[in-house]
Design an enzyme around this catalytic site. Structure first.
Site, PDB file in Angstrom:
ATOM      1  N   SER A 117       0.922  -1.341  -0.109  1.00 51.00           N
ATOM      2  CA  SER A 117       0.118   0.046   0.015  1.00 51.00           C
ATOM      3  C   SER A 117       0.897   1.365   0.031  1.00 51.00           C
ATOM      4  CB  SER A 117      -0.924  -0.097   1.226  1.00 51.00           C
ATOM      5  OG  SER A 117      -1.908   0.966   0.998  1.00 51.00           O
ATOM      6  N   ASP A 121      -2.174   6.479  -4.143  1.00 48.03           N
ATOM      7  CA  ASP A 121      -0.785   5.585  -3.674  1.00 48.03           C
ATOM      8  C   ASP A 121      -0.500   4.593  -4.498  1.00 48.03           C
ATOM      9  OD1 ASP A 121      -2.917   3.982  -3.247  1.00 48.03           O
ATOM     10  OD2 ASP A 121      -2.527   3.712  -1.073  1.00 48.03           O
ATOM     11  N   ASP A 134      -0.853   1.333  -4.823  1.00 45.77           N
ATOM     12  CA  ASP A 134      -1.662   0.285  -5.192  1.00 45.77           C
ATOM     13  C   ASP A 134      -2.981   0.940  -5.554  1.00 45.77           C
ATOM     14  OD1 ASP A 134      -2.245   0.903  -2.386  1.00 45.77           O
ATOM     15  OD2 ASP A 134      -2.637  -0.978  -1.978  1.00 45.77           O
ATOM     16  N   ASP A 144      -5.404   2.539  -3.951  1.00 41.63           N
ATOM     17  CA  ASP A 144      -6.677   2.279  -3.068  1.00 41.63           C
ATOM     18  C   ASP A 144      -7.048   3.584  -2.307  1.00 41.63           C
ATOM     19  OD1 ASP A 144      -4.638   1.683  -1.302  1.00 41.63           O
ATOM     20  OD2 ASP A 144      -5.560   0.059  -0.390  1.00 41.63           O
TER      21      ASP A 144
END
Length: 575
Positions: free
Chosen positions: A146, A304, A306, A308
């Site tokens: 993340s 960010d 990833d 999400d």
């Protein structure tokens, strides 16, 4: 086996990757470093694995990834042939070794007779969540850490509903992992041979098309972008996986003028232009802010690695660029979605907005105004995903929107995790809608303050790494439980919720009730004057987090109160 014996066992393993063997030899005289790498297994929980890259059982490397995957494979096999044939979907982001870890995951699953769908390039978390259900798979794996710093990577596991693995299933997978020898207990096959044999299917653009089609369906006011053809914004993927899907969805809804932070477009797990690729931090958005100033554009967003989470900064009435908190953006989106659906007569009578227990209570005031129920869940978007699944099974409620204060939002049920692609689309549409009314997003927020009251929140994160850090975090929580504050910032504590003990005590009446939520190491103190403070150890980082929220007559009073609360908590944990 103690950490020293674990270290020696790794050094003695003949087939150990040469680079890792050299890495371990370099720390031979550093007892502290040896202990950090080998005093425990890298923890596997509902969020899977997450840790620092390197050699050792407490690090992210091909051996810990293989072992976790063997545990997952054993779980899928135990579910029967149908689950094995349904397969597991694997995707990854731009982090260091993400591609390698995804390929190793595929090798282990295929060797266990499980069908595999492997992404041909980096893709965001919400698309992996979507893909599990799109392919009718039994599970999914996303290689990502993340928004953590570059030295981290991780391994997130998803269930067949596209949500993060439920607690019970995660515990079962963990039991299989614990029974697996990290070297000799893992099955492996050749990846190219598995692809040639059809055991591993590589997917590509066809999934993107299906995913984006579902995202676009979540528009609230499609006609806005037709009116606001001159709408402009700045976007940065911060070297992550959002670049392609976010730009494509913005193009599809008619956002024709998107300025890109070119230095941050290319995927790069070293994240060379930022200290940390976390859009919660202003520093991660500085280059985007600079570009917005240069181009005289009112709004910017950043996703960010990833994709999400999404961060937003807008120009305020003084011409300065203000990063909005996740709570601010969440409140704006809840209001925008509910207002739009009410106007379009698409707001369901049994509609529900879901937020976490540490997220802004302004949401409650907004939803009450629209006659929409609010449900609170524990921190972690997996719990919002579980509610979506529950609603589908019971039909008692209809999911409308969900968010958490840590910059994660989801409209629609195409994904079961936070989705910065759909959020970016709605933020752009919402900003254009306000601009059509002659307002900025900042002024839209002020409008909400005028209507519902000035709700402000703040987060204090204390980082305590390593074995000593974990012990310190545990001590802090135990100390506060044993000696809870009677007042904070001059305001009396009126209610205490202890989610670890499943109790909510009203200090005014002495009444004790249950929390109604799963057990979790969280404390929440309700104070006078619509003020509260919560604390919990992070589930994905070596941190203890303190959340503060208040409602006041104006921003100045609210911010002063939050500062005082933060300072008192700092003193409390130092005592």
């Amino acid at each position: 086996m103690d950490y020293r014996k674990q270290y020696e066992a790794w050094l003695g393993y003949e087939a150990l990757e040469p680079q890792m063997k050299a890495e371990l030899k370099e720390i031979a005289g550093d007892e502290t470093e040896i202990k950090e790498r080998f005093y425990k297994d890298l923890e596997f929980g509902t969020a899977g694995l997450r840790g620092i890259l390197g050699a050792g059982i407490n690090r992210m490397n091909i051996y810990t990834v293989r072992r976790a995957t063997q545990g997952l494979a054993s779980f899928v096999v135990s579910c029967g042939q149908e689950a094995m044939d349904s397969g597991v979907v694997i995707s990854y982001d731009s982090r260091i070794n993400s591609t390698l870890f995804a390929q190793e995951t595929a090798r282990v699953l295929a060797a266990n007779g499980i069908a595999v769908y492997l992404s041909n390039r980096l893709r965001p978390v919400p698309e992996l969540s979507f893909a599990v259900r799109h392919y009718g798979a039994a599970a999914g794996v996303m290689i990502t850490a993340s928004h953590n710093p570059p030295k981290y990577n991780g391994y997130k596991v998803y269930g067949k509903d596209g949500g993060q693995l439920p607690l019970a299933e995660a515990d079962t997978v963990l039991q299989y992992i614990e029974k697996t020898d990290i070297f000799s207990g893992v099955k492996l096959c050749d990846l190219e041979e598995a692809i040639a044999a059809g055991k591993v299917k590589v997917f590509g653009d066809e999934l993107d098309e299906a995913f984006l089609n579902e995202v676009v369906k979540q528009q609230v006011n499609p006609e806005v972008m037709q009116v606001m053809k001159d709408f402009q914004m700045v976007y940065t993927p911060i070297h992550g996986s959002g670049n392609i899907p976010v730009r494509k969805v913005l193009e599809r809804i008619g956002v024709k003028h998107v300025e890109l932070v070119k230095e941050q477009v290319e995927p790069d797990g070293n994240f060379p232009t930022v200290d940390s690729p976390n859009p919660e931090n202003r520093s991660a958005l500085e280059m985007a802010i600079a570009l917005a100033k240069e181009k005289d554009i009112d709004m910017l967003i950043g996703t960010d690695p990833d994709c999400d989470r999404v961060g937003v900064a807008v120009r305020d009435d003084n011409g300065e660029y203000l990063p909005l908190t996740g709570n601010m953006v969440g409140a704006l989106l809840v209001n925008y979605v509910l207002a739009g659906k009410k106007l379009n007569h698409t707001l369901p009578e049994n509609g529900v907005v879901i937020k976490t227990i540490v997220t802004s209570r302004m949401t409650d005031a907004i939803c009450k105004d629209y006659g929409v129920e609010v449900m609170n869940v524990l921190t972690g978007f997996k719990f919002i995903g579980e509610k979506i699944k529950e609603f589908e099974q019971t039909g008692d409620h209809t999911y409308v929107f969900g968010f958490e204060e840590s910059y994660g939002y989801l409209a629609g049920t195409h994904a079961r995790d936070k989705d910065a692609v759909v959020a970016s689309m709605l933020i752009a549409e919402m900003a254009a809608w306000y601009k059509m009314r002659g307002m900025s997003l900042y002024q839209g927020l002020c409008e909400l303050y005028q209507k519902y009251g000035t709700y402000r929140e703040r987060l204090l994160s204390v980082t305590l790494e390593g074995a000593d850090g974990l012990e310190k975090i545990s001590q802090i929580m135990a100390e506060i439980r044993a000696n809870p504050p009677k007042q904070v910032a001059g305001l009396e504590v009126v209610k205490v919720a202890d989610y670890d003990n499943n109790t909510v005590k009203d200090l005014m009446t002495g009444t004790v009730t249950e929390t109604g939520l799963p057990k979790s190491n969280v404390l929440v103190f309700d104070l006078q004057q619509d003020t509260w403070v919560a604390m919990r150890p992070s589930g994905t980082e070596p941190k203890i987090k303190f959340y503060f929220g208040t409602k006041a007559e104006n921003i100045e009073v609210a911010e002063a109160r939050l500062r005082q609360m933060e300072n008192e908590m700092k003193l409390l944990i130092e005592r």
